[in-house]
Design a protein around this motif. Sequence first.
Motif, PDB file in Angstrom:
ATOM      1  N   LEU A  78      47.381  52.852  38.092  1.00 31.42           N
ATOM      2  CA  LEU A  78      46.188  51.682  37.761  1.00 31.42           C
ATOM      3  C   LEU A  78      46.905  50.524  36.739  1.00 31.42           C
ATOM      4  O   LEU A  78      46.502  49.425  36.949  1.00 31.42           O
ATOM      5  CB  LEU A  78      45.491  52.387  36.798  1.00 31.42           C
ATOM      6  N   VAL A 103      48.761  56.547  43.246  1.00 31.76           N
ATOM      7  CA  VAL A 103      48.531  55.090  42.983  1.00 31.76           C
ATOM      8  C   VAL A 103      48.444  54.858  41.422  1.00 31.76           C
ATOM      9  O   VAL A 103      48.187  55.633  40.664  1.00 31.76           O
ATOM     10  CB  VAL A 103      47.233  54.465  43.393  1.00 31.76           C
ATOM     11  N   THR A 162      46.850  50.487  42.453  1.00 31.94           N
ATOM     12  CA  THR A 162      45.527  50.619  42.808  1.00 31.94           C
ATOM     13  C   THR A 162      44.897  49.398  43.264  1.00 31.94           C
ATOM     14  O   THR A 162      45.073  48.289  42.482  1.00 31.94           O
ATOM     15  CB  THR A 162      44.562  51.528  41.748  1.00 31.94           C
ATOM     16  N   GLU A 163      43.757  49.376  44.080  1.00 35.67           N
ATOM     17  CA  GLU A 163      42.882  48.231  44.329  1.00 35.67           C
ATOM     18  C   GLU A 163      42.349  47.400  43.345  1.00 35.67           C
ATOM     19  O   GLU A 163      41.983  46.163  43.369  1.00 35.67           O
ATOM     20  CB  GLU A 163      41.939  48.440  45.670  1.00 35.67           C
ATOM     21  N   ARG A 195      52.347  50.599  45.556  1.00 30.25           N
ATOM     22  CA  ARG A 195      51.281  51.557  45.006  1.00 30.25           C
ATOM     23  C   ARG A 195      50.204  51.393  43.980  1.00 30.25           C
ATOM     24  O   ARG A 195      49.959  52.313  43.158  1.00 30.25           O
ATOM     25  CB  ARG A 195      51.832  53.056  45.137  1.00 30.25           C
ATOM     26  N   ASN A 232      44.890  55.752  52.269  1.00 28.33           N
ATOM     27  CA  ASN A 232      43.769  56.323  51.328  1.00 28.33           C
ATOM     28  C   ASN A 232      43.362  57.689  51.715  1.00 28.33           C
ATOM     29  O   ASN A 232      42.662  58.296  50.955  1.00 28.33           O
ATOM     30  CB  ASN A 232      42.646  55.226  50.865  1.00 28.33           C
ATOM     31  N   THR A 237      49.553  46.922  46.905  1.00 30.47           N
ATOM     32  CA  THR A 237      48.795  48.286  47.169  1.00 30.47           C
ATOM     33  C   THR A 237      49.486  49.166  48.034  1.00 30.47           C
ATOM     34  O   THR A 237      49.711  50.325  47.984  1.00 30.47           O
ATOM     35  CB  THR A 237      47.512  48.228  48.000  1.00 30.47           C
TER      36      THR A 237
END
Length: 138
Positions: free
Chosen positions: A36, A34, A109-110, A107, A27, A103
């Motif tokens: 979504l 990343v 997103t968190e 890739r 990050n 993640t």
Amino acid sequence: PELTPPYAKMYFVTIWASFAASLFYLNRLAGRKVYLTLNPEHLPEVWNSANLFPEKTREPGMLWLKHVANWKAMVLICAGFLGGIFTAMSGSGIDICSFAVLTLFFRVTEKTATPTSVVLMAVNTVVAALYREYGMEG
């Protein structure tokens, strides 16, 4: 294998800390892309791009190979298997493994990976409880 409680705790902390350090490092990289969500319009194209034997799947009767020989599916299955082993040893693992693979490797997103891993752990808990109640007879 059976682990004593202190070893199980250290095992869990080691898994969590290694993932946290990796995510922290990634990050901090400038320009890390990343996702979504996975866009459903492009999902078949993305899934087919992971096919290990694209020429074989065009042959008649070999359509099943397209679903079996997909490296993304294999990564997810291996992560689930490894997460199950971690869960058996330390009580938690499939959620960390699925979150880490989503993640770090894919890739995602968190924001998207968190509910996914929570749902996976909930399903895992329900299956384990049902197996313990009915499969092992309480």
